[in-house]
Design an enzyme around this catalytic site. Structure first.
Site, PDB file in Angstrom:
ATOM      1  N   HIS A   6      -8.322  -3.279 -13.133  1.00 39.51           N
ATOM      2  CA  HIS A   6      -8.603  -3.733 -11.864  1.00 39.51           C
ATOM      3  C   HIS A   6      -8.499  -4.652 -11.590  1.00 39.51           C
ATOM      4  O   HIS A   6      -8.643  -4.993 -12.140  1.00 39.51           O
ATOM      5  CB  HIS A   6     -10.327  -2.914 -11.694  1.00 39.51           C
ATOM      6  N   ASP A  64     -16.056   5.054 -17.555  1.00 41.04           N
ATOM      7  CA  ASP A  64     -16.756   5.925 -18.437  1.00 41.04           C
ATOM      8  C   ASP A  64     -17.047   6.889 -16.657  1.00 41.04           C
ATOM      9  O   ASP A  64     -16.517   6.855 -16.209  1.00 41.04           O
ATOM     10  CB  ASP A  64     -18.396   5.018 -18.755  1.00 41.04           C
ATOM     11  N   ARG A  69     -12.055  18.938  -8.106  1.00 43.39           N
ATOM     12  CA  ARG A  69     -11.161  17.759  -8.758  1.00 43.39           C
ATOM     13  C   ARG A  69     -11.728  18.212 -10.117  1.00 43.39           C
ATOM     14  O   ARG A  69     -10.879  17.802 -11.440  1.00 43.39           O
ATOM     15  CB  ARG A  69     -12.729  16.598  -8.881  1.00 43.39           C
ATOM     16  N   ASN A 106       2.234  -1.392 -13.045  1.00 37.31           N
ATOM     17  CA  ASN A 106       1.357  -1.930 -13.798  1.00 37.31           C
ATOM     18  C   ASN A 106       2.034  -0.685 -15.567  1.00 37.31           C
ATOM     19  O   ASN A 106       2.532  -1.229 -16.849  1.00 37.31           O
ATOM     20  CB  ASN A 106       0.488  -1.592 -13.844  1.00 37.31           C
ATOM     21  N   ASN A 125      -8.917   1.148 -17.472  1.00 31.12           N
ATOM     22  CA  ASN A 125      -8.328   0.867 -16.432  1.00 31.12           C
ATOM     23  C   ASN A 125      -7.847  -0.350 -15.696  1.00 31.12           C
ATOM     24  O   ASN A 125      -8.079  -1.184 -17.202  1.00 31.12           O
ATOM     25  CB  ASN A 125      -9.189   2.086 -14.785  1.00 31.12           C
ATOM     26  N   ARG A 181      -7.908   8.512  -8.024  1.00 29.58           N
ATOM     27  CA  ARG A 181      -8.288   9.195  -7.649  1.00 29.58           C
ATOM     28  C   ARG A 181      -9.592   9.293  -8.391  1.00 29.58           C
ATOM     29  O   ARG A 181      -9.500   8.870 -10.232  1.00 29.58           O
ATOM     30  CB  ARG A 181      -7.963  10.887  -8.088  1.00 29.58           C
TER      31      ARG A 181
HETATM   32  C1  GRF Z   1      -3.454  -2.336  -8.855  1.00 30.97           C
HETATM   33  O1  GRF Z   1      -3.287  -3.945  -8.059  1.00 30.97           O
HETATM   34  C2  GRF Z   1      -4.458  -1.795  -9.714  1.00 30.97           C
HETATM   35  O2  GRF Z   1      -4.904  -3.097 -10.427  1.00 30.97           O
HETATM   36  C3  GRF Z   1      -5.120  -0.885  -9.294  1.00 30.97           C
HETATM   37  O3  GRF Z   1      -4.217  -0.144  -8.423  1.00 30.97           O
HETATM   38  C4  GRF Z   1      -2.737  -1.331  -7.927  1.00 30.97           C
HETATM   39  C5  GRF Z   1      -1.810  -0.437  -8.883  1.00 30.97           C
HETATM   40  O4  GRF Z   1      -0.681  -0.932  -8.700  1.00 30.97           O
HETATM   41  N1  GRF Z   1      -6.492  -0.005  -9.702  1.00 30.97           N
HETATM   42  P1  GRF Z   1       0.397  -0.251  -9.283  1.00 30.97           P
HETATM   43  O5  GRF Z   1       0.611   0.875  -8.888  1.00 30.97           O
HETATM   44  O6  GRF Z   1       0.517  -0.439 -11.177  1.00 30.97           O
HETATM   45  O7  GRF Z   1       1.953  -1.039  -8.942  1.00 30.97           O
END
Ligand code: GRF
Length: 212
Positions: free
Chosen positions: A117, A149, A73, A22, A115, A99
């Site tokens: 997901h 959040d 943390r 990503n 983030n 984390r």
């Molecule tokens: C992705 O599937 C993202 O949605 C999730 O963790 C994964 C990270 O993949 N939070 P990358 O490290 O970006 O390839």
């Protein structure tokens, strides 16, 4: 700002723990001129061996490692906050950062943390979301970019992209097709948030319509 002023670039900080695809997709969008007004200020990992960190170094971006294993943390997060401030980061993008963030971190960048997901939240929060969706028998799956959040996978939703779950899918092929959507969704969400043309009403992220 007068019409002659140019809006300064929004400086983003990437947090990652692993592969970093990503992050690479975001960097590629910026390089290709598809994500105007944004620059990556620093890439931070809590895992020294994260391949995403290597990719960042190859591109020539500043990197930092704060190993989190065995560390408290809040203390670990305080180091990351200091680093992000040092790089004048305005928007933090979690890209596979595995984390939980402390309340102190969330408070330090309130409504300035995104983030991604791999599910259509609020369905299937937590780990292995693609496999959860597949095993549940969901007919649609996808990804969500949301503000962070204090609760897990919970803040206001900025962008979602949905795909059908195919009869021919298994959990692995589904995850791969979701990942392709993630790579589009994250840049889209960053572009929107960086434009600052939105407001958050309760849980709802609402785009302000530009005149004309
Ligand atoms: C992705 O599937 C993202 O949605 C999730 O963790 C994964 C990270 O993949 N939070 P990358 O490290 O970006 O390839």
């Amino acid at each position: 700002m007068s019409s002659l002023d140019v809006k300064p670039l929004t400086r983003i900080g990437i947090l990652l723990s692993g592969r970093g695809s990503n992050f690479v997709a975001i960097a590629e969008s910026i390089r290709a001129g598809q994500l105007r007004g944004v620059e990556i200020a620093v890439v931070i990992s809590n895992v020294a061996e994260a391949p995403g960190l290597e990719a960042a170094a190859r591109i020539g971006l500043p990197t930092a490692v704060f190993v989190s294993k065995g560390r408290q943390r809040a203390e670990h997060d305080a180091q990351m906050i200091a680093c992000l401030r040092e790089y004048n980061v305005e928007l933090v993008c979690l890209a596979g950062y595995m984390r939980l963030l402390s309340p102190e971190f969330v408070g330090a960048f309130r409504n300035r943390i995104l983030n991604i997901h791999p599910s259509l939240l609020p369905a299937f929060p937590g780990l292995d979301a693609q496999e959860q969706a597949f095993n549940y028998g969901a007919k649609a799956a996808g990804c969500t970019v949301h503000f962070v959040d204090e609760e897990l996978d919970h803040g206001a939703i900025v962008v979602q992209r949905a795909i059908p779950v195919l009869e021919t899918d298994d959990a692995r092929t589904l995850a791969a097709r979701i990942l392709a959507e993630e790579h589009v969704a994250y840049s889209e969400a960053i572009a929107q948030v960086a434009s600052e043309e939105y407001e958050i009403r309760g849980r709802r992220y609402v785009r302000r319509m530009l005149p004309g």
